[in-house]
Design a protein around this motif. Structure first.
Motif, short mmCIF file in Angstrom:
data_model
loop_
_atom_site.label_atom_id
_atom_site.label_comp_id
_atom_site.label_asym_id
_atom_site.label_seq_id
_atom_site.Cartn_x
_atom_site.Cartn_y
_atom_site.Cartn_z
N LEU A 1 0.83 -1.21 0.00
CA LEU A 1 0.00 0.00 0.00
C LEU A 1 0.86 1.26 0.00
O LEU A 1 0.53 2.25 -0.67
CB LEU A 1 -0.92 -0.01 1.23
CG LEU A 1 -2.02 -1.07 1.22
CD1 LEU A 1 -2.76 -1.09 2.57
CD2 LEU A 1 -3.01 -0.82 0.08
N ALA A 2 1.99 1.23 0.73
CA ALA A 2 2.90 2.37 0.71
C ALA A 2 3.51 2.56 -0.67
O ALA A 2 3.73 3.69 -1.12
CB ALA A 2 3.99 2.17 1.76
N ARG A 3 3.76 1.44 -1.35
CA ARG A 3 4.33 1.50 -2.71
C ARG A 3 3.33 2.10 -3.70
O ARG A 3 3.72 2.69 -4.71
CB ARG A 3 4.77 0.10 -3.14
CG ARG A 3 5.62 0.09 -4.42
CD ARG A 3 6.02 -1.32 -4.81
NE ARG A 3 6.90 -1.91 -3.81
CZ ARG A 3 6.61 -3.01 -3.12
NH1 ARG A 3 5.45 -3.63 -3.31
NH2 ARG A 3 7.48 -3.49 -2.26
N ASP A 4 2.04 1.96 -3.42
CA ASP A 4 1.04 2.59 -4.29
C ASP A 4 1.19 4.11 -4.25
O ASP A 4 0.87 4.80 -5.24
CB ASP A 4 -0.38 2.21 -3.83
CG ASP A 4 -0.70 0.75 -4.14
OD1 ASP A 4 -0.01 0.16 -4.99
OD2 ASP A 4 -1.64 0.23 -3.52
N ILE A 5 1.65 4.63 -3.11
CA ILE A 5 1.85 6.07 -2.97
C ILE A 5 3.22 6.48 -3.52
O ILE A 5 3.35 7.49 -4.22
CB ILE A 5 1.72 6.48 -1.49
CG1 ILE A 5 0.33 6.13 -0.96
CG2 ILE A 5 2.00 7.98 -1.32
CD1 ILE A 5 0.18 6.33 0.53
N ASP A 6 4.24 5.67 -3.22
CA ASP A 6 5.60 5.95 -3.70
C ASP A 6 6.12 4.70 -4.41
O ASP A 6 6.65 3.78 -3.77
CB ASP A 6 6.52 6.31 -2.54
CG ASP A 6 7.93 6.68 -3.00
OD1 ASP A 6 8.24 6.50 -4.19
OD2 ASP A 6 8.71 7.15 -2.16
N PRO A 7 6.00 4.64 -5.73
CA PRO A 7 6.40 3.44 -6.49
C PRO A 7 7.88 3.12 -6.38
O PRO A 7 8.29 2.00 -6.73
CB PRO A 7 6.02 3.80 -7.93
CG PRO A 7 4.99 4.87 -7.81
CD PRO A 7 5.38 5.66 -6.60
N ASP A 8 8.70 4.05 -5.89
CA ASP A 8 10.14 3.80 -5.80
C ASP A 8 10.53 3.01 -4.55
O ASP A 8 11.71 2.67 -4.38
CB ASP A 8 10.90 5.13 -5.81
CG ASP A 8 10.86 5.81 -7.16
OD1 ASP A 8 10.77 5.09 -8.18
OD2 ASP A 8 10.90 7.05 -7.20
N ILE A 9 9.58 2.73 -3.68
CA ILE A 9 9.89 1.94 -2.48
C ILE A 9 10.14 0.48 -2.89
O ILE A 9 9.28 -0.16 -3.49
CB ILE A 9 8.75 2.02 -1.45
CG1 ILE A 9 8.71 3.41 -0.81
CG2 ILE A 9 8.93 0.95 -0.36
CD1 ILE A 9 7.59 3.60 0.17
N ASN A 10 11.31 0.00 -2.56
CA ASN A 10 11.70 -1.38 -2.84
C ASN A 10 12.02 -2.04 -1.50
O ASN A 10 13.11 -1.87 -0.96
CB ASN A 10 12.91 -1.42 -3.78
CG ASN A 10 13.36 -2.84 -4.08
OD1 ASN A 10 12.63 -3.81 -3.83
ND2 ASN A 10 14.57 -2.97 -4.61
N ALA A 11 11.06 -2.75 -0.95
CA ALA A 11 11.22 -3.27 0.41
C ALA A 11 10.64 -4.67 0.53
O ALA A 11 9.77 -5.07 -0.25
CB ALA A 11 10.51 -2.35 1.40
N ASP A 12 11.15 -5.41 1.52
CA ASP A 12 10.57 -6.71 1.85
C ASP A 12 10.65 -6.92 3.36
O ASP A 12 11.28 -6.14 4.08
CB ASP A 12 11.27 -7.84 1.11
CG ASP A 12 12.77 -7.91 1.39
OD1 ASP A 12 13.19 -7.50 2.48
OD2 ASP A 12 13.52 -8.40 0.52
N VAL A 13 10.02 -7.98 3.85
CA VAL A 13 9.98 -8.28 5.27
C VAL A 13 10.26 -9.76 5.47
O VAL A 13 9.88 -10.60 4.65
CB VAL A 13 8.62 -7.89 5.89
CG1 VAL A 13 7.47 -8.64 5.21
CG2 VAL A 13 8.61 -8.12 7.40
#
Length: 406
Positions: A285-297
């Motif tokens: 959902l955060a990536r929908d706002i900022d497509p440049d977020i490249n994260a995992d958990v």
């Protein structure tokens, strides 16, 4: 049916001096996680000298003593840790942390509360029950497990104990002030990693600052994470505990990696998949706002080395667990304690315990019981009320006698 008079006659024969002296000796043996060799050998020899029917030590270093009663009954496990939190501030203590002295009605020293008091009480209790087994009419089997590495890897050593002894019920030695705890929140250590692109700070647009992306992501997670709730265990909270970037050796380089560590308190029934999925959903959902977020958990993993030399890969996911008041172990524990004049309340543990393995992973009925209060564990000038230590010994005897009556 176990009678009050019969049980009272037996527990009154327990020597308060014996349990106090044993606890003092245990406190006098430093045994931080991974360095329990000396106390493990002491406990193994002690169990044999006390006449336990079977005494074993597994490849992790757990020492387990077993007492056999009449055939055909249930199997009850007493388990308490032999390791303790390290002492990093000894100069600030009012007494030597490993002295095991008794002062003003308290047994003083590191590990007295967490949980050598419980361990000493369990060992004496099982020894006394064996001596009076015929008089009490006990059936089945009672084991006392002295566990390693609990402070650094909840429940891992218990998997080895379970291979040896598959119990019908488990009593964990902790510090609920002589009350019964029938559940606990578990704990997961979550790692969220954000990838960026390194660049010189004079040309920031040519890179991707992983720290800045993480700041946005953390803010989003904090605003939108909705903790699940249990009617008695409370909230499944999520707390940020650490934040690092790399490279971190200079001030002129954009970090291309930022790692956040979260402590996630788990409710009974929550799985690894569910816990990871909820954070993955927030990242998406955060990536929908900022497509440049490249994260995992992911769940944190590392290695723990036992004093035996065995190296164990540990995944830091300890499930929560909870049992209703109608559970047989809970009912019989309450009955046994009330027969000897104790009036315990039922509550839930704030501690992490090895109950996460028995109750959380295996679904075996589990409770915590023992002397002192959780807030006194791991503290400077750790001390245990001697009267509570003696009552805990009688309490363990009462719980086992009620659960194992023929």
């Amino acid at each position: 049916m176990l009678k009050r008079e019969t049980l009272h006659e037996v527990i009154c024969q327990v020597s308060p001096q014996a349990v106090v002296e044993l606890c003092s000796k245990l406190v006098g043996i430093p045994s931080t996680s991974g360095r329990e060799e000396k106390i493990a050998h002491f406990l193994s020899d002690l169990l044999k000298s006390l006449g336990y029917d079977i005494v074993t030590t597994d490849d992790m270093g757990n020492a387990v003593g077993r007492q056999m009663f009449n055939p055909g009954g249930k199997r009850l496990l007493f388990e308490s840790q032999m390791d303790h939190a390290d002492v990093r501030d000894a100069i600030e203590w009012s007494f030597y942390p490993y002295g095991g002295i008794v002062n003003n009605g308290h047994l003083c020293g590191r590990g007295a509360v967490d949980a050598k008091g419980s361990l000493a009480a369990m060992i004496i209790a099982a020894s006394e029950l064996k001596r009076h087994a015929k008089f009490l009419g006990l059936s089945g089997e009672l084991a006392v497990a002295c566990a390693v590495n609990q402070e650094v890897a909840e429940g891992v050593a218990s998997s080895k104990v379970h291979e040896l002894f598959e119990p019908d019920g488990v009593v964990i030695g902790e510090a609920p002030n002589l009350n019964i705890k029938r559940g606990q929140r578990g704990r997961a250590e979550l790692i969220v990693e954000v990838q960026g692109k390194s660049a010189h700070t004079s040309l920031p647009l040519s890179g991707m600052n992983a720290a800045e992306k993480m700041v946005f992501l953390l803010s989003y997670v904090r605003q939108h994470f909705l903790p699940p709730r249990h009617y008695l265990l409370g909230d499944g909270i999520l707390v940020l505990t650490d934040l690092t970037t790399s490279p971190s050796s200079g001030t002129s380089v954009l970090p291309d990696r930022c790692v956040a560590t979260f402590d996630r308190r788990l409710l009974s029934g929550e799985t690894e998949g569910q816990v990871l999925e909820e954070i993955s959903r927030l990242i998406s959902l955060a990536r929908d706002i900022d497509p440049d977020i490249n994260a995992d958990v992911r769940i944190s993993e590392d290695y723990v080395e036992c004093f035996t030399g065995k190296r164990i890969r540990v995944k830091h996911f300890a499930p929560g667990w909870f049992f209703e008041e109608s559970e047989e172990l809970v009912e019989k524990a309450l009955r046994g304690l009330r027969l000897v004049g104790m009036d315990p309340s039922l509550s839930e543990s704030g501690f992490g315990t090895n109950g996460c393995y028995y109750g959380g992973i295996k679904g075996i009925p589990t409770i915590s019981f023992g002397p002192s209060e959780e807030k006194l564990a791991h503290t400077k000038d750790e001390r245990l009320d001697v009267d509570q230590l003696v009552k805990a010994t009688r309490g363990y005897m009462s719980i086992a006698a009620s659960f194992l009556e023929g």
